[in-house]
Write an enzyme that holds these catalytic residues in place. Structure first.
Site, PDB file in Angstrom:
ATOM      1  N   ASP A  23       0.873  -1.164   0.000  1.00  0.00           N
ATOM      2  CA  ASP A  23       0.000   0.000   0.000  1.00  0.00           C
ATOM      3  C   ASP A  23       0.918   1.225   0.000  1.00  0.00           C
ATOM      4  OD1 ASP A  23      -2.456   1.536   0.381  1.00  0.00           O
ATOM      5  OD2 ASP A  23      -1.758   1.826   2.437  1.00  0.00           O
ATOM      6  N   ASP A  25      -0.129   5.285   0.723  1.00  0.00           N
ATOM      7  CA  ASP A  25      -0.397   6.318   1.729  1.00  0.00           C
ATOM      8  C   ASP A  25      -0.589   5.677   3.104  1.00  0.00           C
ATOM      9  OD1 ASP A  25      -1.415   9.026  -0.010  1.00  0.00           O
ATOM     10  OD2 ASP A  25      -1.498   7.098  -1.017  1.00  0.00           O
ATOM     11  N   ASP A 181      -1.521  -0.753   5.984  1.00  0.00           N
ATOM     12  CA  ASP A 181      -1.555  -0.069   7.281  1.00  0.00           C
ATOM     13  C   ASP A 181      -2.937   0.043   7.886  1.00  0.00           C
ATOM     14  OD1 ASP A 181      -2.495   3.190   6.987  1.00  0.00           O
ATOM     15  OD2 ASP A 181      -2.146   2.045   5.172  1.00  0.00           O
TER      16      ASP A 181
END
Length: 226
Positions: A23, A25, A181
């Site tokens: 991922d 951001d 995240d």
């Protein structure tokens, strides 16, 4: 007639190269200040109060349409204006790179993985144009084989199609690891076909995502459950 024994031994089989999909951001980069700047420039056009950085982080993770919808709902903008708000946001998003920074150690980790033979990709709900813009700005685009973005396919995470596309682009049959995240990264039904690990504290629920144990953890900042 028996064949005399050969003095040559079979070469040891090399392990298949590691394949890692990240991922972006909140995992490799902190883009929230840039996203907040874009959001507040758009809100100012509607004479609406700006978002805080905390609100911005809370709204991120599921793509621009969801972010804009949450922003509009929070600031009680008219439903009829949502398409116009989206257009204004996207018009500014491609250039939103100057406040974004990689997390400490992220680039070194990626360079070490690539030097070790790993094939890597980005899988993000962020649209492709701003994704490539920020990767180029941070000199990170060179580290990835491919980028699967929020407008690359008809669906976005947590639908697993993006992950499948990313790993398919990497090819090979080595260990597959997905690093994210947030719960958006942990939710895809097909994600259990991959090893899942996390770098940052999940924003949406304020807790760590539990992930399968990997020893040693293949990332520089393992979460408490690795």
């Amino acid at each position: 007639m028996t064949r005399p024994p050969s003095d040559q031994t079979a070469a040891p089989r090399r392990p298949a190269p590691l394949r890692v999909v990240f991922d972006l951001d909140g995992t490799l980069i902190d883009s929230a200040p840039d996203v907040r700047s874009v959001a507040n420039a758009v809100l100012d056009l509607w004479n609406a109060a700006p978002l805080t950085l905390e609100q911005t982080r809370d709204f991120m993770g599921e793509g621009v349409p969801t972010f804009v919808a949450r922003m509009c709902r929070q600031r009680e903008l008219p439903i009829a204006d949502h398409d116009a708000v989206m257009a204004e946001f996207l018009a500014r998003y491609d250039d939103a790179v100057t406040l974004t920074e990689p997390y400490p150690g992220a680039i070194r980790m990626l360079e070490d993985l690539r030097a070790a033979g790993a094939a890597m990709a980005v899988c993000t709900n962020k649209p492709l144009a701003p994704t490539r813009a920020v990767l180029r700005h941070l000199d990170m685009e060179r580290l990835f084989v491919t980028v699967i973005a929020g407008d690359s396919l008809p669906t976005r995470k947590p639908d697993p199609a993006m992950l499948h596309a990313a790993f398919a682009a990497l090819g090979g049959d080595g260990l597959r690891i997905y690093v994210g995240d947030s719960e958006t990264d942990a939710e895809p039904p097909g994600a259990r076909r991959f090893r899942l690990c996390c770098l940052q504290k999940a924003i949406a629920k304020g807790r760590w995502i539990r992930c399968p144990a990997i020893t040693p953890c293949p990332i520089s900042r393992p979460c408490p459950t690795c």
